[in-house]
Design a protein around this motif. Structure first.
Motif, PDB file in Angstrom:
ATOM      1  N   UNK A  80       0.822  -1.221   0.000  1.00  0.00           N
ATOM      2  CA  UNK A  80       0.000   0.000   0.000  1.00  0.00           C
ATOM      3  C   UNK A  80       0.851   1.264   0.000  1.00  0.00           C
ATOM      4  N   UNK A  81       1.938   1.260  -0.768  1.00  0.00           N
ATOM      5  CA  UNK A  81       2.875   2.381  -0.794  1.00  0.00           C
ATOM      6  C   UNK A  81       2.531   3.364  -1.916  1.00  0.00           C
ATOM      7  N   UNK A  82       2.425   4.647  -1.552  1.00  0.00           N
ATOM      8  CA  UNK A  82       2.313   5.693  -2.561  1.00  0.00           C
ATOM      9  C   UNK A  82       3.699   6.149  -3.017  1.00  0.00           C
ATOM     10  N   UNK A  83       4.676   6.009  -2.131  1.00  0.00           N
ATOM     11  CA  UNK A  83       6.083   6.207  -2.468  1.00  0.00           C
ATOM     12  C   UNK A  83       6.891   5.295  -1.554  1.00  0.00           C
ATOM     13  N   UNK A  84       8.112   4.916  -1.955  1.00  0.00           N
ATOM     14  CA  UNK A  84       8.895   3.958  -1.167  1.00  0.00           C
ATOM     15  C   UNK A  84       9.297   4.433   0.222  1.00  0.00           C
ATOM     16  N   UNK A  85       9.243   5.749   0.499  1.00  0.00           N
ATOM     17  CA  UNK A  85       9.541   6.244   1.834  1.00  0.00           C
ATOM     18  C   UNK A  85      10.987   6.663   2.021  1.00  0.00           C
ATOM     19  N   UNK A  86      11.288   7.364   3.131  1.00  0.00           N
ATOM     20  CA  UNK A  86      12.629   7.919   3.367  1.00  0.00           C
ATOM     21  C   UNK A  86      13.713   6.874   3.587  1.00  0.00           C
ATOM     22  N   UNK A  87      13.344   5.668   4.006  1.00  0.00           N
ATOM     23  CA  UNK A  87      14.349   4.628   4.254  1.00  0.00           C
ATOM     24  C   UNK A  87      14.729   3.867   2.988  1.00  0.00           C
ATOM     25  N   UNK A  88      14.105   4.208   1.871  1.00  0.00           N
ATOM     26  CA  UNK A  88      14.328   3.451   0.642  1.00  0.00           C
ATOM     27  C   UNK A  88      15.781   3.515   0.184  1.00  0.00           C
ATOM     28  N   UNK A  89      16.472   4.607   0.485  1.00  0.00           N
ATOM     29  CA  UNK A  89      17.869   4.748   0.063  1.00  0.00           C
ATOM     30  C   UNK A  89      18.776   3.702   0.707  1.00  0.00           C
ATOM     31  N   UNK A  90      18.321   3.054   1.782  1.00  0.00           N
ATOM     32  CA  UNK A  90      19.106   1.980   2.394  1.00  0.00           C
ATOM     33  C   UNK A  90      19.296   0.808   1.437  1.00  0.00           C
ATOM     34  N   UNK A  91      18.444   0.733   0.420  1.00  0.00           N
ATOM     35  CA  UNK A  91      18.512  -0.364  -0.554  1.00  0.00           C
ATOM     36  C   UNK A  91      19.215   0.051  -1.840  1.00  0.00           C
ATOM     37  N   UNK A  92      20.063   1.089  -1.777  1.00  0.00           N
ATOM     38  CA  UNK A  92      20.718   1.587  -2.988  1.00  0.00           C
ATOM     39  C   UNK A  92      21.641   0.554  -3.619  1.00  0.00           C
ATOM     40  N   UNK A  93      22.044  -0.461  -2.857  1.00  0.00           N
ATOM     41  CA  UNK A  93      22.944  -1.499  -3.361  1.00  0.00           C
ATOM     42  C   UNK A  93      22.184  -2.687  -3.966  1.00  0.00           C
ATOM     43  N   UNK A  94      20.861  -2.622  -3.987  1.00  0.00           N
ATOM     44  CA  UNK A  94      20.042  -3.755  -4.430  1.00  0.00           C
ATOM     45  C   UNK A  94      20.214  -4.030  -5.922  1.00  0.00           C
ATOM     46  N   UNK A  95      20.197  -5.304  -6.253  1.00  0.00           N
ATOM     47  CA  UNK A  95      20.235  -5.752  -7.641  1.00  0.00           C
ATOM     48  C   UNK A  95      18.822  -6.023  -8.145  1.00  0.00           C
ATOM     49  N   UNK A  96      17.941  -6.474  -7.238  1.00  0.00           N
ATOM     50  CA  UNK A  96      16.558  -6.799  -7.578  1.00  0.00           C
ATOM     51  C   UNK A  96      15.623  -6.100  -6.607  1.00  0.00           C
ATOM     52  N   UNK A  97      14.599  -5.413  -7.132  1.00  0.00           N
ATOM     53  CA  UNK A  97      13.587  -4.753  -6.301  1.00  0.00           C
ATOM     54  C   UNK A  97      12.207  -5.030  -6.871  1.00  0.00           C
ATOM     55  N   UNK A  98      11.269  -5.379  -6.013  1.00  0.00           N
ATOM     56  CA  UNK A  98       9.891  -5.649  -6.429  1.00  0.00           C
ATOM     57  C   UNK A  98       8.949  -4.676  -5.707  1.00  0.00           C
ATOM     58  N   UNK A  99       8.274  -3.821  -6.483  1.00  0.00           N
ATOM     59  CA  UNK A  99       7.337  -2.840  -5.929  1.00  0.00           C
ATOM     60  C   UNK A  99       5.936  -2.988  -6.520  1.00  0.00           C
TER      61      UNK A  99
END
Length: 229
Positions: free
Chosen positions: A81-100
Protein backbone atom coordinates in the motif's frame (compact mmCIF):
# COMPACT_ATOMS: atom_id res chain seq x y z
CA UNK A 1 52.98 -22.76 39.40
CA UNK A 2 49.58 -21.85 40.80
CA UNK A 3 47.02 -24.67 40.74
CA UNK A 4 44.46 -24.41 37.93
CA UNK A 5 41.04 -23.42 39.20
CA UNK A 6 38.62 -26.31 38.69
CA UNK A 7 35.79 -25.64 36.28
CA UNK A 8 37.48 -22.57 34.80
CA UNK A 9 37.52 -23.84 31.16
CA UNK A 10 33.79 -24.54 31.38
CA UNK A 11 33.08 -21.03 32.65
CA UNK A 12 35.23 -19.52 29.88
CA UNK A 13 33.32 -21.53 27.30
CA UNK A 14 30.02 -20.29 28.76
CA UNK A 15 31.19 -16.68 28.63
CA UNK A 16 32.34 -17.12 25.02
CA UNK A 17 28.97 -18.61 24.06
CA UNK A 18 27.15 -15.75 25.78
CA UNK A 19 29.33 -13.22 23.95
CA UNK A 20 28.62 -14.82 20.57
CA UNK A 21 24.90 -14.86 21.36
CA UNK A 22 24.98 -11.18 22.32
CA UNK A 23 26.79 -10.33 19.09
CA UNK A 24 24.23 -12.33 17.13
CA UNK A 25 21.36 -10.46 18.80
CA UNK A 26 23.06 -7.13 18.10
CA UNK A 27 23.46 -8.07 14.46
CA UNK A 28 19.80 -9.06 14.26
CA UNK A 29 18.78 -5.69 15.71
CA UNK A 30 20.91 -3.94 13.08
CA UNK A 31 18.60 -5.05 10.24
CA UNK A 32 17.94 -2.01 7.99
CA UNK A 33 14.59 -0.33 8.65
CA UNK A 34 13.49 -0.71 5.03
CA UNK A 35 13.48 -4.51 5.49
CA UNK A 36 10.75 -4.25 8.15
CA UNK A 37 8.84 -1.31 6.67
CA UNK A 38 6.17 -3.67 5.43
CA UNK A 39 4.85 -6.67 7.44
CA UNK A 40 5.34 -10.19 6.19
CA UNK A 41 8.23 -11.79 4.34
CA UNK A 42 9.46 -12.33 0.80
CA UNK A 43 7.20 -14.63 -1.22
CA UNK A 44 8.81 -17.86 -2.34
CA UNK A 45 8.28 -17.29 -6.08
CA UNK A 46 9.09 -13.58 -6.19
CA UNK A 47 12.03 -12.26 -8.22
CA UNK A 48 13.81 -11.37 -4.98
CA UNK A 49 13.43 -14.87 -3.51
CA UNK A 50 14.56 -16.56 -6.73
CA UNK A 51 17.61 -14.31 -6.93
CA UNK A 52 18.51 -14.85 -3.26
CA UNK A 53 18.25 -18.64 -3.48
CA UNK A 54 20.76 -18.80 -6.33
CA UNK A 55 23.66 -18.16 -3.92
CA UNK A 56 24.04 -20.06 -0.65
CA UNK A 57 25.81 -17.12 1.05
CA UNK A 58 22.72 -14.89 0.69
CA UNK A 59 19.96 -14.91 3.31
CA UNK A 60 16.31 -13.83 3.32
CA UNK A 61 15.30 -11.68 6.28
CA UNK A 62 11.82 -10.14 6.44
CA UNK A 63 11.51 -8.20 3.15
CA UNK A 64 15.21 -8.25 2.20
CA UNK A 65 17.84 -10.45 0.63
CA UNK A 66 21.17 -9.77 2.36
CA UNK A 67 24.76 -10.88 1.99
CA UNK A 68 26.93 -11.90 4.95
CA UNK A 69 27.89 -8.25 5.60
CA UNK A 70 24.23 -7.18 5.86
CA UNK A 71 24.24 -5.37 2.49
CA UNK A 72 20.84 -5.34 0.79
CA UNK A 73 20.93 -7.10 -2.59
CA UNK A 74 17.21 -7.66 -2.95
CA UNK A 75 14.11 -5.85 -1.66
CA UNK A 76 10.51 -7.07 -1.95
CA UNK A 77 7.92 -4.45 -1.01
CA UNK A 78 5.10 -5.70 -3.18
CA UNK A 79 1.53 -5.27 -1.91
CA UNK A 80 2.50 -2.80 0.84
CA UNK A 81 0.00 0.00 0.00
CA UNK A 82 2.87 2.38 -0.79
CA UNK A 83 2.31 5.69 -2.56
CA UNK A 84 6.08 6.21 -2.47
CA UNK A 85 8.90 3.96 -1.17
CA UNK A 86 9.54 6.24 1.83
CA UNK A 87 12.63 7.92 3.37
CA UNK A 88 14.35 4.63 4.25
CA UNK A 89 14.33 3.45 0.64
CA UNK A 90 17.87 4.75 0.06
CA UNK A 91 19.11 1.98 2.39
CA UNK A 92 18.51 -0.36 -0.55
CA UNK A 93 20.72 1.59 -2.99
CA UNK A 94 22.94 -1.50 -3.36
CA UNK A 95 20.04 -3.76 -4.43
CA UNK A 96 20.24 -5.75 -7.64
CA UNK A 97 16.56 -6.80 -7.58
CA UNK A 98 13.59 -4.75 -6.30
CA UNK A 99 9.89 -5.65 -6.43
CA UNK A 100 7.34 -2.84 -5.93
CA UNK A 101 4.34 -4.28 -7.75
CA UNK A 102 0.77 -4.07 -6.38
CA UNK A 103 1.33 -0.62 -4.85
CA UNK A 104 -0.46 2.67 -5.64
CA UNK A 105 2.84 4.34 -6.56
CA UNK A 106 3.20 7.74 -8.20
CA UNK A 107 4.31 7.50 -11.81
CA UNK A 108 7.52 9.56 -11.78
CA UNK A 109 10.16 7.57 -9.87
CA UNK A 110 13.33 8.90 -11.54
CA UNK A 111 14.73 10.77 -8.53
CA UNK A 112 13.58 7.97 -6.19
CA UNK A 113 16.22 5.70 -7.73
CA UNK A 114 19.08 8.19 -7.73
CA UNK A 115 22.22 6.32 -6.65
CA UNK A 116 20.76 2.85 -7.42
CA UNK A 117 23.55 2.01 -9.85
CA UNK A 118 23.54 -1.76 -9.18
CA UNK A 119 19.84 -2.26 -9.93
CA UNK A 120 19.23 -4.75 -12.75
CA UNK A 121 15.67 -6.00 -12.20
CA UNK A 122 12.79 -3.75 -11.11
CA UNK A 123 9.20 -4.98 -10.91
CA UNK A 124 6.57 -2.21 -11.00
CA UNK A 125 2.79 -1.82 -11.27
CA UNK A 126 1.63 -1.78 -14.89
CA UNK A 127 0.64 1.91 -14.77
CA UNK A 128 4.03 3.11 -13.47
CA UNK A 129 6.81 3.91 -15.95
CA UNK A 130 10.33 2.54 -15.56
CA UNK A 131 12.53 5.24 -13.96
CA UNK A 132 14.57 7.02 -16.61
CA UNK A 133 12.24 5.81 -19.38
CA UNK A 134 12.61 2.86 -21.71
CA UNK A 135 15.97 4.14 -22.99
CA UNK A 136 17.48 3.62 -19.52
CA UNK A 137 16.85 -0.14 -19.69
CA UNK A 138 17.86 -2.92 -22.05
CA UNK A 139 14.40 -4.47 -21.90
CA UNK A 140 10.95 -3.55 -20.57
CA UNK A 141 8.51 -6.48 -20.32
CA UNK A 142 4.80 -5.86 -19.69
CA UNK A 143 2.50 -8.48 -18.19
CA UNK A 144 -1.19 -8.45 -17.22
CA UNK A 145 -0.70 -6.82 -13.81
CA UNK A 146 2.95 -5.67 -13.67
CA UNK A 147 5.97 -4.76 -15.76
CA UNK A 148 9.65 -5.55 -15.40
CA UNK A 149 12.45 -3.08 -16.11
CA UNK A 150 15.40 -5.30 -16.96
CA UNK A 151 19.10 -4.51 -17.37
CA UNK A 152 19.99 -0.94 -16.37
CA UNK A 153 22.03 0.79 -19.08
CA UNK A 154 25.17 2.82 -18.49
CA UNK A 155 24.20 5.97 -20.38
CA UNK A 156 27.75 7.31 -20.15
CA UNK A 157 28.58 4.91 -22.99
CA UNK A 158 25.83 6.22 -25.25
CA UNK A 159 25.48 9.97 -24.68
CA UNK A 160 27.86 10.86 -27.48
CA UNK A 161 28.52 14.25 -25.88
CA UNK A 162 32.21 14.60 -25.00
CA UNK A 163 31.60 18.05 -23.49
CA UNK A 164 29.01 16.85 -20.97
CA UNK A 165 31.67 16.78 -18.23
CA UNK A 166 34.56 19.24 -17.70
CA UNK A 167 38.09 18.49 -18.82
CA UNK A 168 39.15 17.13 -15.43
CA UNK A 169 35.93 15.18 -14.82
CA UNK A 170 34.46 11.92 -16.04
CA UNK A 171 30.91 10.72 -16.58
CA UNK A 172 29.56 8.17 -14.09
CA UNK A 173 26.09 6.54 -13.77
CA UNK A 174 23.88 7.75 -10.92
CA UNK A 175 20.87 5.47 -11.26
CA UNK A 176 18.41 4.65 -14.07
CA UNK A 177 18.53 7.46 -16.64
CA UNK A 178 20.77 9.61 -14.39
CA UNK A 179 24.36 10.71 -14.84
CA UNK A 180 26.91 12.61 -12.78
CA UNK A 181 30.34 14.11 -13.39
CA UNK A 182 33.08 12.92 -11.04
CA UNK A 183 36.30 14.89 -10.68
CA UNK A 184 39.53 13.09 -11.54
CA UNK A 185 42.03 12.37 -8.76
CA UNK A 186 43.72 15.56 -7.65
CA UNK A 187 40.90 17.89 -8.76
CA UNK A 188 37.83 19.27 -6.98
CA UNK A 189 35.50 22.26 -6.82
CA UNK A 190 33.39 23.95 -9.50
CA UNK A 191 33.83 22.17 -12.85
CA UNK A 192 36.76 20.28 -11.27
CA UNK A 193 39.00 23.30 -11.91
CA UNK A 194 40.75 23.33 -8.52
CA UNK A 195 43.81 21.16 -8.30
CA UNK A 196 45.01 19.44 -5.14
CA UNK A 197 43.13 17.63 -2.39
CA UNK A 198 40.30 19.35 -0.58
CA UNK A 199 41.61 20.63 2.76
CA UNK A 200 39.22 19.50 5.48
CA UNK A 201 41.48 21.11 8.12
CA UNK A 202 41.19 24.50 6.46
CA UNK A 203 37.44 24.12 5.96
CA UNK A 204 36.70 23.26 9.59
CA UNK A 205 39.23 25.86 10.77
CA UNK A 206 37.41 28.62 8.88
CA UNK A 207 34.02 27.29 10.00
CA UNK A 208 35.13 27.12 13.65
CA UNK A 209 36.63 30.60 13.69
CA UNK A 210 33.53 32.08 12.04
CA UNK A 211 31.23 30.36 14.53
CA UNK A 212 33.37 31.56 17.46
CA UNK A 213 33.38 35.15 16.18
CA UNK A 214 29.61 35.21 15.75
CA UNK A 215 29.12 33.70 19.21
CA UNK A 216 31.38 36.33 20.86
CA UNK A 217 29.57 39.12 19.00
CA UNK A 218 26.15 37.89 20.08
CA UNK A 219 27.32 37.39 23.68
CA UNK A 220 28.70 40.95 23.82
CA UNK A 221 25.52 42.42 22.32
CA UNK A 222 23.23 40.57 24.71
CA UNK A 223 25.44 41.53 27.68
CA UNK A 224 25.24 45.24 26.83
CA UNK A 225 21.48 45.00 26.53
CA UNK A 226 21.27 43.28 29.92
CA UNK A 227 23.29 46.12 31.60
CA UNK A 228 21.19 48.85 30.05
CA UNK A 229 18.60 50.04 32.68
Amino acid sequence: MAPREPGRPARLASWAAALLLALGVERALALPEICTQCPGSVQNLSKVALYCKQTSELILRDRCCLNQKGTILGLDLQNCSLKDPGPNFTQAHSAVVIDLQTNPLKDDLTNTFRGFTQLQTLVLPLNVSCPGGINAWKKVISYVDNQICQGQKNLCNSTGDPEMCPENGACAPDGPGLLQCVCADGFHGYKCMRQGSFSMFMFFGILGSTTLSVSVLLWGTQRRKAKTP
